[in-house]
Design a protein around this motif. Structure first.
Motif, PDB file in Angstrom:
ATOM      1  N   TRP A 136      -6.326   7.029   6.432  1.00  0.00           N
ATOM      2  CA  TRP A 136      -7.207   7.432   5.156  1.00  0.00           C
ATOM      3  C   TRP A 136      -6.326   6.948   3.732  1.00  0.00           C
ATOM      4  O   TRP A 136      -6.866   6.994   2.782  1.00  0.00           O
ATOM      5  N   GLY A 137      -5.122   6.439   4.002  1.00  0.00           N
ATOM      6  CA  GLY A 137      -4.590   5.739   2.497  1.00  0.00           C
ATOM      7  C   GLY A 137      -3.574   6.908   1.910  1.00  0.00           C
ATOM      8  O   GLY A 137      -2.724   7.616   2.642  1.00  0.00           O
ATOM      9  N   HIS A 173      -6.771   3.391  -0.877  1.00  0.00           N
ATOM     10  CA  HIS A 173      -7.314   2.922   0.494  1.00  0.00           C
ATOM     11  C   HIS A 173      -7.335   1.286   0.374  1.00  0.00           C
ATOM     12  O   HIS A 173      -8.092   0.805  -0.329  1.00  0.00           O
ATOM     13  N   GLU A 208      -7.730  -3.747  -1.559  1.00  0.00           N
ATOM     14  CA  GLU A 208      -7.085  -2.344  -1.575  1.00  0.00           C
ATOM     15  C   GLU A 208      -8.081  -1.832  -3.170  1.00  0.00           C
ATOM     16  O   GLU A 208      -8.482  -2.350  -3.786  1.00  0.00           O
TER      17      GLU A 208
END
Length: 405
Positions: free
Chosen positions: A227-228, A254, A268
């Motif tokens: 999930w970043g 993310h 991104e």
């Protein structure tokens, strides 16, 4: 790809068809290279060396599933060629099949443990899998077998312990045509304690409109592969009525990988909110930024900012702005590398320093250079020119020096 392609293309007394494949491979004309090997496969379908060339071309051109299928078919007939095992290992690694890649590389080294290039290739695979200690041992074995191997020596340097901290010092200046200059000096320390947790602390010291001020800022970042990243932070300072008394912010980050053979490698997206509490006003900014990563380290980003300003005795108001940025490599000399950036920003604003409070629109043009002195040192500089309404201008420039340890 270079590691696999070099030994295969460096053989002496190359047949004419292999010379053609070499020519097309160097030009990255994969369709023509594949036509040549397909013709040879049709002529001698039982020749596993020809089939191996077909597998290599498929792997080089990014057709990984087909390359894997070809290598597996070859190894069912002949399991004694370590180059085919290592070729399959590289394909597995690029497909993200870490366990299969390690098993195939192990088979290659077991067949011929005296070949330094096999140990070097296995070391690269282990490094890519995150097994840096095992990779170091493989590169050391390769150097013991071939002390002149520049590839093994470079591999050994690449698995040095990664620096966890970045200490950076910087200075910024703003020269106005309607007010005295603003200057600030700062220092920051970013520490990546684990792959999940990162902290950042910074101190800034300002000289603005004849007044001095300073602040301390800190943040914590948590990363997860799926999930970043989430960053939370804030700042507090001695404002002297020229900077915010306190700040708070968060960012969500993310990214999506599209594939290493695609023109767009990664996309991104970053979203953030930042609150500023001045002595006589409150500011909230909403930030959205999309970054696109291209081959050869080119990047392009597009960002938008919405700022909500609320001054004492007046109503709140939203103002928009945006920025676009292009980053690109300029030159390389061994470890030394030079990167460049150009950017353009436009928008409106109704908050600023004590001597500029009011509304204005602006366009900003600028760029930056980052010179990587070594893997652990770099210098960055930037300059920009901002043209505001009422014939006002702001020329900004600055530099920073970073140490990684």
């Amino acid at each position: 790809m270079v590691l696999v392609i070099s030994p295969a293309l460096g053989q002496d007394k190359t047949p004419a068809w292999q010379a053609q494949v070499r020519k097309y491979a160097e030009a990255q004309d994969w369709d023509s290279a594949l036509r040549v090997v397909d013709r040879e496969v049709a002529r001698t379908p039982q020749d596993m060396d020809v089939r191996a060339w077909r597998a290599r071309v498929l792997a080089w051109s990014g057709h990984l599933a087909e390359a894997e299928k070809e290598y597996v078919a070859i190894l069912k007939v002949s399991r004694k060629d370590p180059d085919n095992w290592m070729g399959l290992a590289n394909v597995y690694m690029r497909e993200g099949k870490i366990l299969e890649a390690r098993q195939a590389a192990d088979s290659a080294v077991e067949l011929d443990p005296k070949r330094a290039d096999l140990h070097t290739s296995r070391g690269h695979l282990l490094r890519a899998a995150g097994e840096r200690n095992e990779a170091r041992l493989e590169f050391q074995k390769a150097l013991s077998l071939d002390p002149a191997s520049s590839e093994a020596r470079a591999g050994l340097l690449s698995v040095r312990r990664e620096p966890k901290h970045e200490l950076r010092f910087g200075q910024d200046s703003d020269l106005f045509n309607f007010a005295s200059a603003n200057r600030d000096e700062w220092a920051s320390l970013v520490s990546r304690w684990t792959s999940e947790w990162t902290t950042s602390v910074a101190g800034d010291f300002y000289q603005r409109g004849g007044a001095s001020a300073g602040k301390f800022a800190g943040s914590v970042t948590r990363r997860q592969p799926k999930w970043g990243a989430v960053e939370l932070g804030g700042a507090i300072g001695h404002d002297n009525a020229v900077i915010p008394k306190s700040e708070a912010f968060f960012d969500l980050d993310h990214g999506w990988k599209t594939g290493e053979t695609n023109f767009v490698r990664t996309i991104e997206f970053v979203y953030g909110q930042h609150w500023y509490w001045y002595q006589s006003s409150r500011i909230l900014t909403l930030n959205g930024n999309t970054i696109v990563y291209f081959p050869r380290e080119w990047t392009f980003s597009l960002g938008a900012i919405g700022a909500r300003s609320a001054f004492s005795g007046t109503g709140a108001e939203w103002r928009p702005s945006g920025i676009t940025r292009l980053g690109f490599p300029l030159s390389r000399w061994g470890e030394r590398r030079l990167f460049g950036t150009v950017f353009f920003a436009a928008g409106t604003e109704n908050f600023a320093q004590v001597d500029q409070i009011g509304g204005f629109a602006s366009q900003t043009y600028g760029g930056s250079l980052r010179f990587q002195i070594t893997a652990r040192q770099d210098v960055t500089s930037y300059a920009s020119y901002q043209k505001r309404t009422q014939n006002r201008t702001d020329t900004s420039f600055g530099f920073s020096y970073g140490i990684h340890f």
